[in-house]
Design an enzyme around this catalytic site. Structure first.
Site, PDB file in Angstrom:
ATOM      1  N   ILE A  80     -24.709  44.975  76.450  1.00 28.01           N
ATOM      2  CA  ILE A  80     -23.814  45.935  75.781  1.00 28.01           C
ATOM      3  C   ILE A  80     -24.568  47.084  75.115  1.00 28.01           C
ATOM      4  O   ILE A  80     -23.943  48.020  74.607  1.00 28.01           O
ATOM      5  CB  ILE A  80     -22.944  45.226  74.725  1.00 28.01           C
ATOM      6  CG1 ILE A  80     -23.811  44.493  73.699  1.00 28.01           C
ATOM      7  CG2 ILE A  80     -21.969  44.268  75.390  1.00 28.01           C
ATOM      8  CD1 ILE A  80     -23.001  43.842  72.575  1.00 28.01           C
ATOM      9  N   GLY A  81     -25.879  47.029  75.117  1.00 29.17           N
ATOM     10  CA  GLY A  81     -26.634  48.115  74.509  1.00 29.17           C
ATOM     11  C   GLY A  81     -28.117  47.976  74.769  1.00 29.17           C
ATOM     12  O   GLY A  81     -28.624  46.870  74.968  1.00 29.17           O
ATOM     13  N   GLY A  83     -32.000  50.020  73.644  1.00 31.93           N
ATOM     14  CA  GLY A  83     -32.714  51.066  72.929  1.00 31.93           C
ATOM     15  C   GLY A  83     -34.185  51.060  73.287  1.00 31.93           C
ATOM     16  O   GLY A  83     -34.613  50.385  74.231  1.00 31.93           O
ATOM     17  N   GLY A  84     -34.957  51.822  72.516  1.00 32.65           N
ATOM     18  CA  GLY A  84     -36.375  51.901  72.810  1.00 32.65           C
ATOM     19  C   GLY A  84     -37.132  50.627  72.510  1.00 32.65           C
ATOM     20  O   GLY A  84     -38.215  50.396  73.055  1.00 32.65           O
ATOM     21  N   MET A  85     -36.576  49.788  71.623  1.00 29.33           N
ATOM     22  CA  MET A  85     -37.288  48.581  71.206  1.00 29.33           C
ATOM     23  C   MET A  85     -36.713  47.317  71.822  1.00 29.33           C
ATOM     24  O   MET A  85     -37.449  46.392  72.158  1.00 29.33           O
ATOM     25  CB  MET A  85     -37.244  48.474  69.682  1.00 29.33           C
ATOM     26  CG  MET A  85     -37.963  47.255  69.127  1.00 29.33           C
ATOM     27  SD  MET A  85     -37.909  47.192  67.310  1.00 29.33           S
ATOM     28  CE  MET A  85     -36.173  46.863  67.031  1.00 29.33           C
ATOM     29  N   ASP A 196     -32.744  54.045  57.720  1.00 25.08           N
ATOM     30  CA  ASP A 196     -32.338  54.599  59.017  1.00 25.08           C
ATOM     31  C   ASP A 196     -30.812  54.574  59.145  1.00 25.08           C
ATOM     32  O   ASP A 196     -30.272  54.159  60.181  1.00 25.08           O
ATOM     33  CB  ASP A 196     -32.987  53.821  60.166  1.00 25.08           C
ATOM     34  CG  ASP A 196     -32.870  54.555  61.501  1.00 25.08           C
ATOM     35  OD1 ASP A 196     -32.668  55.785  61.485  1.00 25.08           O
ATOM     36  OD2 ASP A 196     -32.968  53.900  62.560  1.00 25.08           O
TER      37      ASP A 196
END
Length: 466
Positions: A80-81, A83-85, A196
């Site tokens: 579902i998602g 990212g960079g990490m 963040d």
């Protein structure tokens, strides 16, 4: 379950494929949201009352065959998602059948000490927090040498996806951000800075309640904590405080998160973050050098008090912002209830002082030019004063007749003319003409008359004829 005749309201799919109501990308055909369709049929009874079980409850009870991929005690359902990490999956805990979100570090970062530290920081920080508006962590574990953790599944998307809808409903946006500010204040009391905060890191559950997530950049306020040693990554340009950009990570205070909350609120109300640019460096430069734009310069229809609240959050100097996220939450709640807010617009002198601190060279040049202009002005005034001739001469006011007979007034005028003629013959004596002094007949303030006629002496007289 709803009866077949129950009336339900289903949102049409927007252009981006994301449902504006629940944030789901699932759809039937090309217009109806599948998640909303199922929820409308399951979550309410035929008489319009709320059903005991929700769609998420029923999904958790489904005992379908296990897929081939498991991570620890979890069955992976879908991605579902990403990212960079790390990557996030929707998963089901095999024994409890609970649907969760599972975050796992990407295999390409398995050898990165910095990324592993950040991943563990997120899990450790969130696991220490227990608040209804902070995304809870259920379990932290490891599989095939890669760490992962499970957390509550938020089916409503994020504020980033909901932003277009919230822009049309400022009260809803403010109500959500008041709850987020309360959650951030709770984290601060527990000694944790988020660092963040952005719309994508604030999720919405199935009921539309906000959940603060992604503590990957979290920092413990206590200096002896392991989380104090933070990586060089400093947050998301457009939402981070200027002091984070300027390399002050070691001295950050809760004011940094207050700035982030203000930036998120600005985005929800205007449709864009306070600072934008062609690339990240441009955004960072603007945030470091320029004051944040006024809310109503982007969205003029918004309330002036909301502009004041955003401006106080986005002050360049940390000490000029709200003292805490809790204070921000209280002002947002005051606005919601129609009460006067505590924040006040910055006065022009204070704004000038802050500008001079941010631009010392330009301010110094302006002060020098002002001082030079003052000196030139004083010298010019003194020169004009020195060139002006000193006051001299005499003004003789028309004589007053004290006799009751009217014809004696002519006698008084005759005496006046005689005195005026005699004095005019005195050498080096300036005598003001009759026409110039006639308008002062009967006047009492001789000093004011002397200044007006620029003479040293003013002679008043009266005549009585016996």
């Amino acid at each position: 379950m709803s009866s077949p005749n129950a009336s339900v309201s289903l949102p049409l799919q927007n252009e981006t494929g994301i449902c504006p109501k629940c944030g789901s990308a699932s759809r039937v055909g090309r217009s109806l949201c599948l998640n909303c369709l199922l929820s409308a049929g399951i979550d309410t009874n035929g008489d319009g009352t709320q059903a005991e079980e929700t769609l998420d409850d029923l999904l958790g009870k489904i005992d379908g065959p296990d897929t081939d991929w498991h991570l620890g005690n979890y069955q992976i359902l879908e991605e579902i998602g990403r990212g960079g990490m790390g990557v996030i999956y929707r998963a089901r805990q095999r024994h409890s059948r609970r649907v969760v979100a599972l975050k796992r570090i990407l295999s390409c970062h398995a050898d990165s000490r910095e990324t592993l530290m950040r991943f563990r920081r997120e899990a450790q920080a969130a696991a220490n927090l227990d608040h209804p508006n902070i995304l809870p962590i259920y379990e932290v574990s490891e599989s095939e040498g890669l760490p992962f953790f499970s957390m509550k599944f938020a089916g409503g998307g994020s504020l980033l996806e909901a932003a277009p809808m919230l822009r049309r409903d400022p009260r809803r946006a403010v109500a959500l951000m008041a709850k987020v500010a309360r959650a951030v204040q709770y984290a601060h009391v527990q000694g944790i800075l988020h660092r963040d905060l952005k719309p994508g890191n604030i999720l919405l559950d199935g009921g539309g309640e906000p959940l603060v997530s992604d503590f990957g950049l979290a920092k413990w306020l206590q200096p002896n904590s392991d989380l104090t040693r933070t990586p060089s990554i400093f947050g998301t340009p457009g939402y981070i405080a200027p002091e984070q950009v300027n390399g002050s990570n070691g001295n950050l205070t809760p004011a940094a998160d207050v700035y982030g909350l203000g930036a998120v609120l600005f985005h929800l109300l205007t449709g864009r973050p306070p600072f934008t640019g062609e690339h990240a460096l441009k955004v960072i430069q603007q945030a470091s050098e320029k004051p944040a734009p006024k809310l109503r310069s982007v969205a003029p229809a918004l309330d002036r008090d909301l502009e004041t609240i955003c401006a106080k959050c986005l002050e360049h100097e940390p000490q000029a912002r709200y003292r805490s996220a809790g204070d921000l939450a209280e002002d947002l709640e005051r606005w919601l209830h129609g009460h006067s807010i505590v924040a006040r617009p910055v006065s022009p002198p204070v704004r000038l002082w802050r500008w001079s601190r941010r631009n010392p060279i330009v301010a110094g040049m302006a002060a020098l030019l002002l001082a030079l202009a003052t000196v030139v002005g004083v010298m010019t005034w003194k020169a004009e004063t020195a060139a002006r001739p000193p006051r001299s001469g005499i003004a003789i006011l028309p004589f007053e007749s004290l006799s009751p007979e009217k014809e004696n007034a002519f006698f008084a005028d005759g005496v006046y003319d005689g005195v005026l003629t005699k004095l005019a013959k005195v050498a080096n004596l300036k005598v003001i003409s009759h026409n110039s002094v006639a308008k002062y007949r009967g006047a009492r303030d001789t000093k004011e008359i002397g200044r007006a006629l620029n003479v040293t002496y003013v002679l008043k007289g009266s005549v009585r004829r016996e």
